[in-house]
Design a protein around this motif. Structure first.
Motif, PDB file in Angstrom:
ATOM      1  N   ILE A 146      19.966 -54.116   6.734  1.00  0.00           N
ATOM      2  CA  ILE A 146      20.992 -53.093   6.511  1.00  0.00           C
ATOM      3  C   ILE A 146      21.964 -53.568   5.427  1.00  0.00           C
ATOM      4  N   GLU A 147      22.406 -54.812   5.550  1.00  0.00           N
ATOM      5  CA  GLU A 147      23.313 -55.362   4.539  1.00  0.00           C
ATOM      6  C   GLU A 147      22.610 -55.482   3.195  1.00  0.00           C
ATOM      7  N   ILE A 148      21.341 -55.842   3.205  1.00  0.00           N
ATOM      8  CA  ILE A 148      20.565 -55.932   1.970  1.00  0.00           C
ATOM      9  C   ILE A 148      20.494 -54.570   1.295  1.00  0.00           C
ATOM     10  N   GLY A 149      20.221 -53.524   2.077  1.00  0.00           N
ATOM     11  CA  GLY A 149      20.126 -52.188   1.523  1.00  0.00           C
ATOM     12  C   GLY A 149      21.418 -51.725   0.898  1.00  0.00           C
ATOM     13  N   TYR A 150      22.530 -52.017   1.546  1.00  0.00           N
ATOM     14  CA  TYR A 150      23.840 -51.637   1.014  1.00  0.00           C
ATOM     15  C   TYR A 150      24.108 -52.356  -0.309  1.00  0.00           C
ATOM     16  N   ALA A 151      23.866 -53.671  -0.318  1.00  0.00           N
ATOM     17  CA  ALA A 151      24.116 -54.462  -1.526  1.00  0.00           C
ATOM     18  C   ALA A 151      23.175 -54.071  -2.659  1.00  0.00           C
ATOM     19  N   ALA A 152      21.904 -53.826  -2.327  1.00  0.00           N
ATOM     20  CA  ALA A 152      20.934 -53.459  -3.362  1.00  0.00           C
ATOM     21  C   ALA A 152      21.273 -52.095  -3.966  1.00  0.00           C
ATOM     22  N   ALA A 153      21.643 -51.146  -3.116  1.00  0.00           N
ATOM     23  CA  ALA A 153      22.010 -49.822  -3.622  1.00  0.00           C
ATOM     24  C   ALA A 153      23.256 -49.907  -4.503  1.00  0.00           C
ATOM     25  N   LYS A 154      24.205 -50.738  -4.111  1.00  0.00           N
ATOM     26  CA  LYS A 154      25.423 -50.905  -4.903  1.00  0.00           C
ATOM     27  C   LYS A 154      25.103 -51.486  -6.271  1.00  0.00           C
ATOM     28  N   ALA A 155      24.220 -52.491  -6.303  1.00  0.00           N
ATOM     29  CA  ALA A 155      23.818 -53.082  -7.579  1.00  0.00           C
ATOM     30  C   ALA A 155      23.091 -52.067  -8.442  1.00  0.00           C
ATOM     31  N   LEU A 156      22.254 -51.259  -7.834  1.00  0.00           N
ATOM     32  CA  LEU A 156      21.498 -50.255  -8.575  1.00  0.00           C
ATOM     33  C   LEU A 156      22.433 -49.230  -9.202  1.00  0.00           C
ATOM     34  N   VAL A 157      23.398 -48.763  -8.437  1.00  0.00           N
ATOM     35  CA  VAL A 157      24.339 -47.758  -8.938  1.00  0.00           C
ATOM     36  C   VAL A 157      25.176 -48.329 -10.076  1.00  0.00           C
ATOM     37  N   GLN A 158      25.567 -49.567  -9.936  1.00  0.00           N
ATOM     38  CA  GLN A 158      26.356 -50.198 -11.001  1.00  0.00           C
ATOM     39  C   GLN A 158      25.561 -50.351 -12.283  1.00  0.00           C
ATOM     40  N   GLN A 159      24.243 -50.494 -12.150  1.00  0.00           N
ATOM     41  CA  GLN A 159      23.386 -50.653 -13.323  1.00  0.00           C
ATOM     42  C   GLN A 159      23.152 -49.342 -14.068  1.00  0.00           C
ATOM     43  N   GLY A 160      23.210 -48.230 -13.349  1.00  0.00           N
ATOM     44  CA  GLY A 160      22.888 -46.966 -14.039  1.00  0.00           C
ATOM     45  C   GLY A 160      22.973 -45.733 -13.190  1.00  0.00           C
ATOM     46  N   GLY A 161      23.751 -45.767 -12.128  1.00  0.00           N
ATOM     47  CA  GLY A 161      23.928 -44.593 -11.291  1.00  0.00           C
ATOM     48  C   GLY A 161      22.803 -44.405 -10.283  1.00  0.00           C
ATOM     49  N   TRP A 162      22.946 -43.364  -9.474  1.00  0.00           N
ATOM     50  CA  TRP A 162      21.953 -43.080  -8.446  1.00  0.00           C
ATOM     51  C   TRP A 162      20.684 -42.515  -9.069  1.00  0.00           C
ATOM     52  N   PRO A 163      19.515 -42.982  -8.617  1.00  0.00           N
ATOM     53  CA  PRO A 163      18.257 -42.409  -9.100  1.00  0.00           C
ATOM     54  C   PRO A 163      17.956 -41.113  -8.332  1.00  0.00           C
ATOM     55  N   GLU A 164      16.921 -40.409  -8.767  1.00  0.00           N
ATOM     56  CA  GLU A 164      16.512 -39.221  -8.029  1.00  0.00           C
ATOM     57  C   GLU A 164      15.809 -39.598  -6.727  1.00  0.00           C
ATOM     58  N   GLY A 165      15.235 -40.774  -6.702  1.00  0.00           N
ATOM     59  CA  GLY A 165      14.553 -41.233  -5.498  1.00  0.00           C
ATOM     60  C   GLY A 165      14.424 -42.734  -5.501  1.00  0.00           C
ATOM     61  N   ALA A 201      21.464 -48.306   2.273  1.00  0.00           N
ATOM     62  CA  ALA A 201      21.660 -47.492   1.075  1.00  0.00           C
ATOM     63  C   ALA A 201      22.363 -46.185   1.425  1.00  0.00           C
ATOM     64  N   TYR A 202      22.020 -45.616   2.558  1.00  0.00           N
ATOM     65  CA  TYR A 202      22.649 -44.361   2.989  1.00  0.00           C
ATOM     66  C   TYR A 202      24.141 -44.552   3.244  1.00  0.00           C
ATOM     67  N   ARG A 203      24.485 -45.706   3.818  1.00  0.00           N
ATOM     68  CA  ARG A 203      25.909 -45.984   4.076  1.00  0.00           C
ATOM     69  C   ARG A 203      26.698 -45.940   2.775  1.00  0.00           C
ATOM     70  N   LEU A 204      26.162 -46.553   1.718  1.00  0.00           N
ATOM     71  CA  LEU A 204      26.853 -46.523   0.424  1.00  0.00           C
ATOM     72  C   LEU A 204      26.935 -45.091  -0.100  1.00  0.00           C
ATOM     73  N   ALA A 205      25.877 -44.307   0.084  1.00  0.00           N
ATOM     74  CA  ALA A 205      25.881 -42.923  -0.386  1.00  0.00           C
ATOM     75  C   ALA A 205      26.963 -42.115   0.310  1.00  0.00           C
ATOM     76  N   VAL A 206      27.132 -42.309   1.618  1.00  0.00           N
ATOM     77  CA  VAL A 206      28.172 -41.602   2.366  1.00  0.00           C
ATOM     78  C   VAL A 206      29.553 -41.986   1.840  1.00  0.00           C
ATOM     79  N   GLU A 207      29.760 -43.268   1.607  1.00  0.00           N
ATOM     80  CA  GLU A 207      31.044 -43.740   1.090  1.00  0.00           C
ATOM     81  C   GLU A 207      31.326 -43.182  -0.309  1.00  0.00           C
ATOM     82  N   SER A 208      30.232 -42.909  -1.042  1.00  0.00           N
ATOM     83  CA  SER A 208      30.377 -42.435  -2.425  1.00  0.00           C
ATOM     84  C   SER A 208      30.274 -40.919  -2.541  1.00  0.00           C
ATOM     85  N   ASN A 209      30.201 -40.223  -1.397  1.00  0.00           N
ATOM     86  CA  ASN A 209      30.071 -38.759  -1.374  1.00  0.00           C
ATOM     87  C   ASN A 209      28.834 -38.281  -2.131  1.00  0.00           C
ATOM     88  N   VAL A 210      27.755 -39.041  -2.014  1.00  0.00           N
ATOM     89  CA  VAL A 210      26.475 -38.668  -2.620  1.00  0.00           C
ATOM     90  C   VAL A 210      25.587 -38.098  -1.523  1.00  0.00           C
TER      91      VAL A 210
END
Length: 345
Positions: free
Chosen positions: A234-253, A265-274
């Protein structure tokens, strides 16, 4: 010069020690120790029995229990039992062992080599009949256990040292199915989220995903990858999604190599209103039973963990009887479009 007997008394006296002292084979000594002299002459039997008494040899009760299956206890070593997938494998295997007349001891290794070795040693001292290694890691104790030939079945992750009985899915095929799912929905630039210390099973899922996309003409360098540190998915998913978004935003999938990584990753999306899956389709691997209740937004490749136990016991029985084992690949269920459609309704 010290005699062989004197040298033997300085250390542990084994079957090998007795065999060297008497000049006969280890197998002959073993048979005589177990009361099965077979074709050995009376003179050979007398010589071996004299050496046993003189050297102070004592049979290894652990090895004898393993050979004769005197124990009805099987040890399962599994990492991170807070992961629903690991718990599901344990439940399935315990039920199958119980139906076969065995009792299972469950040990959480936390994916740490030194803890895995501690449990291997402790379980050997308990005279267990065999080992079920769920997502095992390379370690000295594992090497020693395999070298002794103790009955061992690897589950979910292949033997890190190579070979051995195995029960699991085709992880590369699961990754390829995730790619096909996204391509069918017009997602041509998906990403993949994984652990920084990727296990062989999850690495195979990521590789299968990437290879299938490349085979459909998507440049390898166009497939974004991100990873997170640690052992908690769960922590890995949050950190990986955060790194991905910082590199170039949310992907389509994005393929998340486990459902728990998708949760992070979903937790970060909720926090980011995505909104998920409207803005980004997340595909996990596991098909946790919890998804119906807490993650209707997640499309997941389902692994039928409930069927693992029967295959694990069959592999152990083959090992106990000296029969050859084979790699058992259990079919997974492909991601279903209907699940995601329901989530977006």
């Amino acid at each position: 010069m010290k005699t062989r007997a004197a040298r033997a008394h300085q250390g542990s006296v084994s079957l090998t020690t007795v065999a060297e002292d008497t000049g006969v084979s280890i197998s002959t000594v073993s048979r005589i120790v177990n009361g099965e002299s077979g074709r050995a002459s009376p003179e050979t039997v007398a010589r071996v029995e004299e050496a046993i008494a003189r050297l102070g040899y004592r049979p290894n009760p652990v090895g004898r229990a393993l050979r004769q299956r005197a124990s009805r206890v099987v040890a399962m070593l599994s990492p991170n039992l807070d992961n629903p997938a690991m718990a599901a494998i344990a439940v399935s295997t315990e039920a199958a062992l119980r139906a076969a007349g065995y009792v299972m001891i469950l040990c959480d290794t936390h994916d740490r080599a030194e803890l895995q070795d501690d449990y291997l040693q402790a379980m050997r001292e308990q005279f267990v009949a065999g080992y079920v290694m769920v997502s095992a890691v390379r370690s000295r104790g594992l090497e020693e256990t395999l070298r002794r030939g103790d009955p061992m079945v690897f589950v979910a992750r292949h033997n890190p040292l190579g070979g051995g009985a195995y029960v699991g899915i085709d992880n590369r095929a699961a990754g390829a199915d995730a790619a096909d799912f996204m391509l069918a929905r017009g997602i041509e630039r998906p990403a993949v989220l994984m652990a920084a210390q990727n296990a062989s099973s999850t690495q195979e899922r990521a590789s299968g995903f990437i290879d299938r996309l490349v085979a459909h003409g998507i440049p390898d360098n166009a497939i974004r990858r991100a990873s997170g540190p640690g052992l908690s998915h769960i922590e890995i998913g949050y950190a990986a999604a955060k790194a991905l978004v910082q590199q170039g935003g949310w992907p389509e999938g994005a393929l998340c190599v486990s459902d728990l990584i998708a949760y992070g990753a979903y937790r970060l999306a909720v926090e980011s209103n995505v909104p998920i899956p409207q803005r980004c389709t997340l595909v996990g691997v596991d098909g946790n039973a919890l998804n119906h209740w807490i993650a209707p937004w997640l499309t997941s490749i389902r692994i039928p963990y409930e069927s693992f136990g029967g295959h694990v016991v069959a592999q152990l029985q083959s090992l106990w009887s000296g029969e050859p084992t084979s790699e058992v690949r259990i079919p997974h269920e492909r991601p279903m479009v209907g699940l995601e459609q329901k989530a977006t309704a």
